[in-house]
Structures are given as structure tokens and as C-alpha cells.
Design an enzyme around this catalytic site. Structure first.
Site, PDB file in Angstrom:
ATOM      1  N   HIS A 295       2.985   1.547  -0.607  1.00 32.31           N
ATOM      2  CA  HIS A 295       3.936   0.585  -0.034  1.00 32.31           C
ATOM      3  C   HIS A 295       4.528   1.138   1.268  1.00 32.31           C
ATOM      4  CE1 HIS A 295       4.097  -2.671  -2.888  1.00 32.31           C
ATOM      5  NE2 HIS A 295       4.428  -1.886  -3.911  1.00 32.31           N
TER       6      HIS A 295
ATOM      7  N   HIS B 161       1.148   4.387  -5.873  1.00 32.28           N
ATOM      8  CA  HIS B 161       1.399   2.970  -5.598  1.00 32.28           C
ATOM      9  C   HIS B 161       2.603   2.829  -4.661  1.00 32.28           C
ATOM     10  CE1 HIS B 161       1.802  -1.363  -6.611  1.00 32.28           C
ATOM     11  NE2 HIS B 161       3.102  -1.106  -6.569  1.00 32.28           N
ATOM     12  N   GLU B 162       3.668   3.550  -4.940  1.00 32.87           N
ATOM     13  CA  GLU B 162       4.878   3.468  -4.108  1.00 32.87           C
ATOM     14  C   GLU B 162       4.629   4.069  -2.726  1.00 32.87           C
ATOM     15  OE1 GLU B 162       7.264   1.558  -4.905  1.00 32.87           O
ATOM     16  OE2 GLU B 162       6.618   1.281  -6.970  1.00 32.87           O
TER      17      GLU B 162
END
Length: 144
Positions: free
Chosen positions: A49, A45-46
Site C-alpha cells: 500500500h 500487504h501493508e
């Protein structure tokens, strides 16, 4: 993009990514994740980003909103708007820009990071279905 991964000693269950691929995970998040596949959910998820350049996009939006706010202030100064009306307009601007620009844009970024994160998990050999379990744990605990 080269990534840099860091573990921060902190009880809070959190993780973040800075522009340029700098990813940090708090030890509290590692404890909540519990095992590797759930931690892969957070990490992917990071990373999403970073690859989607969300940090840079947020900074751009903040600068644009700041310029608009400065323009509003200049207009009020030139129009000699009285203090009470000026404060009211500033409050309306703050609430409106947050509600109609910042929050929806941030939510879209989170959904995109979730979707791309699942693809990254699968590409790394993890079962993306396991992400559902992790997000349910986060949701039930009230962690966002």
C-alpha cells in the site's frame, strides 16, 4: 522510502499503512496470524500500500469527489432547487459516488496490494504460497 513499523495494543485483528511508509499492526492481528510467515503476509500487504501510494491516491480521490459535490451544491443553490429535491440529489450523489467510484477503486487497491505483497514476501525469503492459508483464515473468521 523509510518505513516505520508500530505495534498497537488492540484486540482487533487489523493493520494499516499511512502515507509515508508508517505501518501499524494491532496485537489482535499478530494473534490471528499465529506465526512469522503469516505475519509477513500482512506486513508485505501493508508495505505494498505504501509503495503504491494508495493513501495519497485515496486522499486525492476524496478531494476530487468533494469538489464535484461542492459544484453540485453551487448549481443547486443558483438554480434555487427546492429542499426535498436537493436532499434527493444529495442522496443520489452520495450513493452513486460511493458505489461507482470509492468502492471499486478501493477494491482495486486491495488486489494490487495483495499481488505486490506476494512479490515482497518472496523477495524477503518467505513462501508466498503461505499467504493463501492466512487469507483463508481471515475469510473464514469474517475478518476483512
Amino acid at each position: 522510502m523509510p518505513y516505520e513499523f508500530n505495534i498497537l495494543v488492540d484486540k482487533r485483528p487489523n493493520a494499516f499503512c499511512l502515507p509515508g511508509g508508517k505501518v501499524a499492526v494491532y496485537t489482535g492481528m499478530i494473534q490471528v496470524a499465529g506465526y512469522e510467515t503469516r505475519l509477513a503476509t500482512v506486513m508485505s500487504h501493508e508495505i505494498a500500500h505504501a509503495t503504491l501510494r494508495h493513501g495519497a491516491r485515496k486522499m486525492t480521490m476524496a478531494m476530487q469527489l468533494n469538489l464535484l459535490e461542492q459544484s453540485l451544491n453551487d448549481i443547486m443553490n443558483k438554480g434555487k432547487v427546492k429542499r426535498k429535491k436537493r436532499e434527493l440529489l444529495k442522496s443520489i450523489w452520495g450513493l452513486g459516488s460511493n458505489y461507482f467510484a470509492v468502492l471499486p477503486y478501493g477494491r482495486k487497491m486491495e488486489y494490487a496490494a495483495d499481488a505486490y505483497g506476494l512479490l515482497y514476501m518472496a523477495a524477503a525469503g518467505y513462501d508466498p504460497k503461505q499467504a493463501v492459508e492466512f487469507w483463508e483464515i481471515m475469510s473464514k473468521s469474517g475478518i476483512k
